[in-house]
Design an enzyme around this catalytic site. Sequence first.
Site, short mmCIF file in Angstrom:
data_model
loop_
_atom_site.label_atom_id
_atom_site.label_comp_id
_atom_site.label_asym_id
_atom_site.label_seq_id
_atom_site.Cartn_x
_atom_site.Cartn_y
_atom_site.Cartn_z
N ASP A 1 0.72 -0.82 0.14
CA ASP A 1 -0.09 0.14 0.37
C ASP A 1 1.10 1.28 0.59
O ASP A 1 0.51 2.30 -1.01
CB ASP A 1 -1.32 0.06 1.12
N ARG B 1 -0.04 4.90 17.87
CA ARG B 1 -0.47 5.83 16.67
C ARG B 1 0.53 7.44 17.34
O ARG B 1 0.30 8.07 16.58
CB ARG B 1 -1.86 5.73 16.65
N ASP C 1 -7.10 3.82 12.90
CA ASP C 1 -5.28 4.57 12.26
C ASP C 1 -5.34 5.86 11.62
O ASP C 1 -4.91 7.11 11.95
CB ASP C 1 -5.12 3.90 12.07
N SER D 1 -4.07 -8.95 8.19
CA SER D 1 -3.56 -7.64 7.84
C SER D 1 -2.55 -8.26 9.11
O SER D 1 -3.39 -8.34 10.70
CB SER D 1 -3.91 -6.64 8.33
#
Length: 424
Positions: free
Chosen positions: A15, A94, A123, A179
Amino acid sequence: MGKEKVLLAYSGGLDTSCILKWLLEQDYDVICFMADVGQTEDFAAAREKALKIGATDVVVKDMKDFFVEKFVWPAVQMGLIYEDRYLLGTSLARPCISKGLMDVAAQRGCSYISHGATGKGNDQIRFELSCYALNPTIRVIAPWRMETFCERFQGRSDLLEYAKRANIPVSATPKAPWSMDANIMHISYESGILEDPSVAAPDEIYQLTQSPSRAPDTPTVAEIVFKAGLPVRVTELVSGRTMEKPLDILAFLNKAGGEHGVGRIDIVENRYIGLKSRGVYETPGVTVLHCAHRDLEIYCLDREVLRVKKYLADRMADYVYNGYWYAPEAEYVRKCIIESQKHVSGKVVVEMFKGHVMVTSRESINSVYNQELASMEVHGNFSPYSSTGFIEINAVRLREHHRVFGTANMTKHFSRTESDMKLI
Protein backbone atom coordinates in the site's frame (compact mmCIF):
# COMPACT_ATOMS: atom_id res chain seq x y z
CA MET A 1 8.85 27.48 -6.96
CA GLY A 2 10.02 24.03 -5.87
CA LYS A 3 7.76 21.06 -5.37
CA GLU A 4 5.76 20.85 -2.15
CA LYS A 5 7.17 18.36 0.33
CA VAL A 6 5.19 15.42 1.68
CA LEU A 7 6.30 13.25 4.58
CA LEU A 8 4.84 9.78 4.04
CA ALA A 9 4.33 7.38 6.95
CA TYR A 10 5.95 4.43 5.18
CA SER A 11 5.97 0.74 6.02
CA GLY A 12 7.62 -0.72 2.93
CA GLY A 13 4.54 -2.78 2.13
CA LEU A 14 2.39 -2.81 -0.99
CA ASP A 15 0.00 0.00 0.00
CA THR A 16 2.50 2.63 1.08
CA SER A 17 4.91 1.74 -1.73
CA CYS A 18 2.17 2.34 -4.29
CA ILE A 19 1.10 5.51 -2.47
CA LEU A 20 4.71 6.72 -2.63
CA LYS A 21 4.75 6.24 -6.40
CA TRP A 22 1.31 7.83 -6.75
CA LEU A 23 2.39 10.91 -4.76
CA LEU A 24 5.42 11.28 -7.02
CA GLU A 25 3.08 11.17 -10.02
CA GLN A 26 1.13 14.04 -8.41
CA ASP A 27 4.39 16.03 -8.55
CA TYR A 28 5.20 16.03 -4.84
CA ASP A 29 8.66 15.80 -3.34
CA VAL A 30 8.26 12.79 -1.01
CA ILE A 31 10.29 11.92 2.07
CA CYS A 32 9.47 8.63 3.80
CA PHE A 33 9.28 8.22 7.56
CA MET A 34 9.56 4.94 9.44
CA ALA A 35 9.21 4.71 13.24
CA ASP A 36 10.91 1.76 14.91
CA VAL A 37 8.53 0.92 17.77
CA GLY A 38 9.80 -2.64 18.08
CA GLN A 39 8.22 -4.27 15.06
CA THR A 40 10.14 -6.96 13.17
CA GLU A 41 11.15 -5.01 10.09
CA ASP A 42 14.04 -4.94 7.64
CA PHE A 43 14.45 -1.17 7.74
CA ALA A 44 17.48 -1.21 5.44
CA ALA A 45 15.57 -3.11 2.75
CA ALA A 46 12.53 -0.81 3.13
CA ARG A 47 14.78 2.24 2.81
CA GLU A 48 16.42 0.88 -0.34
CA LYS A 49 13.01 0.10 -1.83
CA ALA A 50 11.64 3.60 -1.15
CA LEU A 51 14.71 5.27 -2.66
CA LYS A 52 14.45 3.06 -5.72
CA ILE A 53 10.80 4.06 -6.20
CA GLY A 54 11.81 7.72 -6.06
CA ALA A 55 11.69 9.01 -2.47
CA THR A 56 14.01 11.95 -1.82
CA ASP A 57 15.04 10.43 1.50
CA VAL A 58 13.97 7.87 4.10
CA VAL A 59 14.11 8.73 7.81
CA VAL A 60 14.15 5.79 10.22
CA LYS A 61 13.66 6.89 13.83
CA ASP A 62 14.30 4.55 16.76
CA MET A 63 11.35 5.23 19.08
CA LYS A 64 11.30 2.02 21.14
CA ASP A 65 12.42 3.54 24.45
CA PHE A 66 10.23 6.61 23.89
CA PHE A 67 7.23 4.41 23.14
CA VAL A 68 7.62 2.24 26.24
CA GLU A 69 8.49 5.01 28.69
CA LYS A 70 6.05 7.71 27.49
CA PHE A 71 3.10 5.63 26.32
CA VAL A 72 3.16 1.97 27.45
CA TRP A 73 4.27 2.65 31.03
CA PRO A 74 1.72 5.46 31.59
CA ALA A 75 -0.97 3.13 30.19
CA VAL A 76 0.01 0.49 32.76
CA GLN A 77 0.04 3.13 35.50
CA MET A 78 -3.43 4.31 34.52
CA GLY A 79 -4.77 0.78 34.10
CA LEU A 80 -6.03 1.39 30.57
CA ILE A 81 -8.05 -1.35 28.90
CA TYR A 82 -10.64 -0.71 26.18
CA GLU A 83 -14.01 -2.42 26.57
CA ASP A 84 -12.55 -4.49 29.43
CA ARG A 85 -10.36 -6.59 27.12
CA TYR A 86 -8.09 -4.69 24.70
CA LEU A 87 -4.86 -3.27 26.17
CA LEU A 88 -4.50 -0.66 23.38
CA GLY A 89 -1.22 -1.80 21.81
CA THR A 90 -1.88 -0.26 18.39
CA SER A 91 -3.81 2.70 19.81
CA LEU A 92 -0.87 3.75 22.01
CA ALA A 93 1.65 3.44 19.18
CA ARG A 94 -0.18 5.92 16.93
CA PRO A 95 0.34 9.09 19.01
CA CYS A 96 3.95 8.01 19.54
CA ILE A 97 4.54 7.60 15.79
CA SER A 98 2.68 10.85 15.15
CA LYS A 99 5.12 12.70 17.43
CA GLY A 100 8.03 11.40 15.39
CA LEU A 101 6.20 12.22 12.18
CA MET A 102 5.58 15.82 13.23
CA ASP A 103 9.15 16.32 14.45
CA VAL A 104 10.60 15.15 11.14
CA ALA A 105 8.03 17.14 9.12
CA ALA A 106 9.15 20.30 10.93
CA GLN A 107 12.84 19.48 10.48
CA ARG A 108 12.46 18.78 6.75
CA GLY A 109 10.04 21.60 5.98
CA CYS A 110 7.16 19.35 4.93
CA SER A 111 3.80 21.09 4.65
CA TYR A 112 1.98 17.78 4.05
CA ILE A 113 1.94 14.35 5.61
CA SER A 114 0.43 11.23 4.06
CA HIS A 115 -0.47 7.75 5.23
CA GLY A 116 -1.92 4.47 3.96
CA ALA A 117 -4.70 4.05 6.53
CA THR A 118 -8.07 3.02 5.11
CA GLY A 119 -11.29 5.00 5.34
CA LYS A 120 -13.01 2.39 7.52
CA GLY A 121 -10.43 2.02 10.26
CA ASN A 122 -9.34 3.71 13.46
CA ASP A 123 -5.77 4.54 12.44
CA GLN A 124 -6.70 7.36 10.07
CA ILE A 125 -8.42 9.10 12.99
CA ARG A 126 -5.61 8.45 15.47
CA PHE A 127 -2.86 9.65 13.15
CA GLU A 128 -4.62 12.74 11.94
CA LEU A 129 -6.07 13.92 15.27
CA SER A 130 -2.65 13.46 16.88
CA CYS A 131 -0.90 15.34 14.09
CA TYR A 132 -3.39 18.20 14.11
CA ALA A 133 -3.07 18.49 17.90
CA LEU A 134 0.72 18.72 17.55
CA ASN A 135 0.69 21.00 14.49
CA PRO A 136 -2.66 22.58 13.57
CA THR A 137 -1.31 23.88 10.24
CA ILE A 138 -0.22 20.53 8.86
CA ARG A 139 -2.12 19.25 5.83
CA VAL A 140 -2.97 15.61 5.27
CA ILE A 141 -3.12 13.57 2.08
CA ALA A 142 -5.14 10.40 2.76
CA PRO A 143 -5.27 8.57 -0.60
CA TRP A 144 -7.72 5.90 0.54
CA ARG A 145 -10.27 8.67 1.16
CA MET A 146 -9.69 10.48 -2.14
CA GLU A 147 -12.13 9.89 -4.98
CA THR A 148 -9.51 9.89 -7.73
CA PHE A 149 -7.36 7.33 -5.89
CA CYS A 150 -10.26 5.07 -4.91
CA GLU A 151 -11.65 5.06 -8.46
CA ARG A 152 -8.27 3.96 -9.75
CA PHE A 153 -7.55 1.41 -7.03
CA GLN A 154 -10.36 -0.78 -5.76
CA GLY A 155 -8.14 -3.07 -3.74
CA ARG A 156 -5.06 -5.26 -3.60
CA SER A 157 -5.32 -6.64 -7.16
CA ASP A 158 -5.28 -3.13 -8.63
CA LEU A 159 -2.31 -2.20 -6.47
CA LEU A 160 -0.43 -5.31 -7.57
CA GLU A 161 -1.03 -4.47 -11.23
CA TYR A 162 0.08 -0.88 -10.64
CA ALA A 163 3.21 -2.07 -8.83
CA LYS A 164 4.04 -4.36 -11.73
CA ARG A 165 3.72 -1.55 -14.28
CA ALA A 166 5.73 0.85 -12.12
CA ASN A 167 8.48 -1.70 -11.38
CA ILE A 168 7.77 -1.55 -7.65
CA PRO A 169 9.31 -4.62 -5.97
CA VAL A 170 6.67 -6.87 -4.43
CA SER A 171 7.50 -9.70 -2.05
CA ALA A 172 7.33 -13.10 -3.68
CA THR A 173 6.03 -14.56 -0.43
CA PRO A 174 2.26 -15.12 -0.53
CA LYS A 175 0.46 -12.57 1.62
CA ALA A 176 -1.00 -13.94 4.82
CA PRO A 177 -4.82 -14.02 4.66
CA TRP A 178 -5.02 -11.34 7.38
CA SER A 179 -3.39 -8.00 8.17
CA MET A 180 -0.98 -7.51 11.04
CA ASP A 181 0.33 -4.60 13.10
CA ALA A 182 3.25 -5.16 15.47
CA ASN A 183 5.26 -3.26 18.03
CA ILE A 184 7.21 -4.01 21.22
CA MET A 185 3.95 -4.09 23.19
CA HIS A 186 1.78 -6.37 21.06
CA ILE A 187 0.74 -7.78 17.71
CA SER A 188 -2.76 -7.32 16.31
CA TYR A 189 -4.40 -9.31 13.52
CA GLU A 190 -7.53 -8.42 11.59
CA SER A 191 -9.19 -8.51 8.15
CA GLY A 192 -9.08 -11.35 5.62
CA ILE A 193 -10.24 -14.67 7.03
CA LEU A 194 -10.72 -13.03 10.45
CA GLU A 195 -13.62 -10.90 9.19
CA ASP A 196 -16.01 -13.77 9.91
CA PRO A 197 -16.34 -13.82 13.72
CA SER A 198 -17.68 -17.38 13.64
CA VAL A 199 -14.40 -18.71 12.22
CA ALA A 200 -11.69 -19.48 14.78
CA ALA A 201 -8.30 -17.89 14.18
CA PRO A 202 -5.76 -20.49 13.03
CA ASP A 203 -3.08 -21.28 15.61
CA GLU A 204 -0.30 -20.38 13.16
CA ILE A 205 -1.42 -16.76 13.29
CA TYR A 206 0.26 -16.17 16.66
CA GLN A 207 3.86 -14.93 16.76
CA LEU A 208 4.42 -13.61 20.29
CA THR A 209 2.73 -16.43 22.22
CA GLN A 210 2.54 -20.16 21.96
CA SER A 211 -0.58 -22.18 22.65
CA PRO A 212 -1.19 -22.70 26.39
CA SER A 213 -1.53 -26.41 25.63
CA ARG A 214 2.14 -26.45 24.59
CA ALA A 215 3.35 -24.22 27.43
CA PRO A 216 5.94 -25.48 29.93
CA ASP A 217 4.73 -27.69 32.77
CA THR A 218 6.60 -25.52 35.27
CA PRO A 219 5.32 -21.98 35.98
CA THR A 220 7.48 -18.90 35.66
CA VAL A 221 7.39 -16.82 38.84
CA ALA A 222 8.44 -13.17 38.91
CA GLU A 223 8.42 -10.34 41.41
CA ILE A 224 7.33 -6.97 40.01
CA VAL A 225 8.10 -3.77 41.92
CA PHE A 226 5.98 -0.67 41.33
CA LYS A 227 6.63 2.92 42.38
CA ALA A 228 3.68 5.33 42.13
CA GLY A 229 1.97 2.85 39.80
CA LEU A 230 4.93 2.49 37.41
CA PRO A 231 6.93 -0.76 37.01
CA VAL A 232 10.50 -0.13 38.16
CA ARG A 233 11.98 -3.61 38.62
CA VAL A 234 11.23 -7.22 37.71
CA THR A 235 13.06 -10.24 39.15
CA GLU A 236 12.70 -13.82 37.95
CA LEU A 237 12.65 -15.61 41.28
CA VAL A 238 14.21 -18.92 40.21
CA SER A 239 17.25 -17.49 38.44
CA GLY A 240 17.45 -14.20 40.35
CA ARG A 241 17.77 -12.31 37.08
CA THR A 242 16.68 -8.68 37.54
CA MET A 243 15.60 -6.05 35.00
CA GLU A 244 15.17 -2.35 35.71
CA LYS A 245 15.09 -0.56 32.34
CA PRO A 246 11.53 -0.34 30.97
CA LEU A 247 12.48 -1.88 27.62
CA ASP A 248 14.29 -4.77 29.37
CA ILE A 249 11.34 -5.36 31.71
CA LEU A 250 8.89 -5.51 28.84
CA ALA A 251 11.14 -7.76 26.74
CA PHE A 252 11.52 -10.23 29.62
CA LEU A 253 7.79 -10.35 30.40
CA ASN A 254 6.95 -10.67 26.69
CA LYS A 255 9.20 -13.72 26.49
CA ALA A 256 8.11 -15.30 29.77
CA GLY A 257 4.43 -14.57 29.22
CA GLY A 258 4.61 -15.61 25.59
CA GLU A 259 6.10 -19.01 26.48
CA HIS A 260 3.04 -19.65 28.66
CA GLY A 261 0.49 -18.35 26.13
CA VAL A 262 -0.42 -15.36 28.30
CA GLY A 263 -2.14 -12.36 26.71
CA ARG A 264 -4.12 -13.82 23.82
CA ILE A 265 -7.57 -12.41 23.11
CA ASP A 266 -10.01 -12.83 20.24
CA ILE A 267 -12.71 -10.14 20.32
CA VAL A 268 -15.29 -8.12 18.45
CA GLU A 269 -14.83 -4.47 19.35
CA ASN A 270 -16.48 -1.14 18.59
CA ARG A 271 -14.49 1.10 16.29
CA TYR A 272 -14.79 4.83 16.87
CA ILE A 273 -16.08 5.40 13.34
CA GLY A 274 -19.17 3.32 14.14
CA LEU A 275 -18.31 -0.12 12.78
CA LYS A 276 -17.76 -3.30 14.73
CA SER A 277 -14.61 -5.24 13.91
CA ARG A 278 -13.09 -8.55 14.89
CA GLY A 279 -9.51 -8.46 16.14
CA VAL A 280 -7.06 -11.01 17.48
CA TYR A 281 -4.38 -9.69 19.82
CA GLU A 282 -1.37 -10.96 21.75
CA THR A 283 -0.02 -8.75 24.51
CA PRO A 284 1.91 -11.02 26.90
CA GLY A 285 4.13 -8.64 28.88
CA VAL A 286 1.60 -5.88 29.46
CA THR A 287 -1.07 -8.43 30.39
CA VAL A 288 1.21 -9.55 33.24
CA LEU A 289 1.90 -5.94 34.28
CA HIS A 290 -1.79 -5.01 34.12
CA CYS A 291 -2.74 -7.95 36.35
CA ALA A 292 -0.04 -7.13 38.91
CA HIS A 293 -0.78 -3.39 38.92
CA ARG A 294 -4.52 -3.93 39.37
CA ASP A 295 -3.89 -6.19 42.34
CA LEU A 296 -1.57 -3.66 43.99
CA GLU A 297 -4.08 -0.87 43.40
CA ILE A 298 -6.81 -2.72 45.26
CA TYR A 299 -4.35 -3.40 48.07
CA CYS A 300 -3.27 0.25 48.41
CA LEU A 301 -6.21 2.43 47.42
CA ASP A 302 -9.29 3.47 49.35
CA ARG A 303 -12.37 1.73 47.99
CA GLU A 304 -14.11 4.86 46.72
CA VAL A 305 -10.92 6.35 45.26
CA LEU A 306 -10.46 3.07 43.39
CA ARG A 307 -13.96 3.27 41.93
CA VAL A 308 -13.56 6.87 40.78
CA LYS A 309 -10.15 6.01 39.32
CA LYS A 310 -11.68 3.04 37.45
CA TYR A 311 -14.30 5.33 35.92
CA LEU A 312 -11.61 7.78 34.80
CA ALA A 313 -9.49 4.95 33.40
CA ASP A 314 -12.44 3.79 31.29
CA ARG A 315 -12.81 7.30 29.93
CA MET A 316 -9.08 7.55 29.25
CA ALA A 317 -9.09 4.21 27.44
CA ASP A 318 -11.80 5.61 25.16
CA TYR A 319 -9.72 8.72 24.51
CA VAL A 320 -6.67 6.66 23.59
CA TYR A 321 -8.62 4.24 21.39
CA ASN A 322 -10.37 7.11 19.60
CA GLY A 323 -7.21 9.12 18.92
CA TYR A 324 -7.35 11.80 21.63
CA TRP A 325 -4.06 11.18 23.44
CA TYR A 326 -3.07 14.83 22.92
CA ALA A 327 -6.53 16.28 23.65
CA PRO A 328 -7.10 18.57 26.66
CA GLU A 329 -9.62 16.20 28.25
CA ALA A 330 -7.08 13.37 28.07
CA GLU A 331 -4.42 15.54 29.67
CA TYR A 332 -6.79 16.45 32.49
CA VAL A 333 -7.94 12.87 33.15
CA ARG A 334 -4.35 11.60 32.96
CA LYS A 335 -3.32 14.03 35.71
CA CYS A 336 -6.26 12.96 37.87
CA ILE A 337 -5.40 9.28 37.52
CA ILE A 338 -1.71 9.86 38.22
CA GLU A 339 -2.69 11.63 41.46
CA SER A 340 -4.44 8.43 42.51
CA GLN A 341 -1.23 6.46 42.00
CA LYS A 342 1.01 8.28 44.47
CA HIS A 343 0.53 5.52 47.09
CA VAL A 344 0.52 2.57 44.65
CA SER A 345 4.01 1.38 45.50
CA GLY A 346 5.08 -2.09 46.51
CA LYS A 347 5.89 -5.49 45.08
CA VAL A 348 3.73 -8.19 43.59
CA VAL A 349 4.66 -11.81 42.89
CA VAL A 350 3.02 -13.28 39.79
CA GLU A 351 2.91 -16.80 38.41
CA MET A 352 2.67 -17.32 34.65
CA PHE A 353 1.38 -20.75 33.72
CA LYS A 354 -0.42 -22.23 30.70
CA GLY A 355 -2.30 -19.17 29.48
CA HIS A 356 -2.87 -17.63 32.90
CA VAL A 357 -1.20 -15.06 35.09
CA MET A 358 -2.04 -15.14 38.79
CA VAL A 359 -0.93 -12.93 41.64
CA THR A 360 0.27 -15.06 44.54
CA SER A 361 1.44 -12.37 47.00
CA ARG A 362 1.81 -8.64 47.43
CA GLU A 363 3.54 -6.25 49.86
CA SER A 364 3.36 -2.50 50.40
CA ILE A 365 4.06 -0.07 53.21
CA ASN A 366 1.15 2.00 51.82
CA SER A 367 -1.48 -0.70 52.05
CA VAL A 368 -4.71 0.16 53.85
CA TYR A 369 -5.20 -3.54 54.55
CA ASN A 370 -5.27 -4.14 58.32
CA GLN A 371 -4.63 -7.79 59.09
CA GLU A 372 -5.80 -7.57 62.69
CA LEU A 373 -8.95 -5.69 61.70
CA ALA A 374 -9.77 -8.21 58.96
CA SER A 375 -8.83 -11.31 60.98
CA MET A 376 -11.45 -13.91 61.86
CA GLU A 377 -9.35 -14.92 64.89
CA VAL A 378 -9.55 -11.67 66.90
CA HIS A 379 -12.05 -8.83 67.11
CA GLY A 380 -9.36 -6.14 67.10
CA ASN A 381 -10.80 -2.63 66.93
CA PHE A 382 -13.88 -3.83 65.07
CA SER A 383 -17.04 -4.17 67.15
CA PRO A 384 -19.18 -6.99 65.73
CA TYR A 385 -22.20 -5.56 67.55
CA SER A 386 -22.09 -2.53 65.22
CA SER A 387 -22.97 -4.76 62.26
CA THR A 388 -26.48 -5.19 63.66
CA GLY A 389 -27.21 -1.50 63.21
CA PHE A 390 -25.50 -1.49 59.81
CA ILE A 391 -27.79 -4.28 58.60
CA GLU A 392 -30.88 -2.67 60.14
CA ILE A 393 -30.25 0.64 58.35
CA ASN A 394 -29.61 -1.06 54.99
CA ALA A 395 -32.75 -3.18 55.39
CA VAL A 396 -35.03 -0.14 55.73
CA ARG A 397 -35.58 0.34 51.99
CA LEU A 398 -36.06 -3.40 51.40
CA ARG A 399 -38.74 -3.55 54.08
CA GLU A 400 -40.43 -0.48 52.65
CA HIS A 401 -40.38 -1.96 49.15
CA HIS A 402 -41.99 -5.12 50.49
CA ARG A 403 -44.61 -3.09 52.35
CA VAL A 404 -45.73 -1.37 49.15
CA PHE A 405 -45.03 -3.90 46.39
CA GLY A 406 -44.41 -7.23 48.04
CA THR A 407 -41.35 -9.42 47.54
CA ALA A 408 -39.18 -8.54 44.55
CA ASN A 409 -39.27 -12.02 43.01
CA MET A 410 -36.96 -11.97 39.98
CA THR A 411 -37.35 -15.62 39.05
CA LYS A 412 -40.65 -15.08 37.24
CA HIS A 413 -38.87 -12.80 34.77
CA PHE A 414 -36.35 -15.47 33.84
CA SER A 415 -38.54 -18.55 33.36
CA ARG A 416 -37.76 -20.44 30.15
CA THR A 417 -39.64 -23.04 28.15
CA GLU A 418 -37.84 -25.82 26.33
CA SER A 419 -38.31 -24.02 23.00
CA ASP A 420 -36.81 -20.83 24.48
CA MET A 421 -33.59 -22.70 25.25
CA LYS A 422 -32.95 -23.80 21.67
CA LEU A 423 -30.06 -22.10 19.96
CA ILE A 424 -30.96 -19.57 17.27
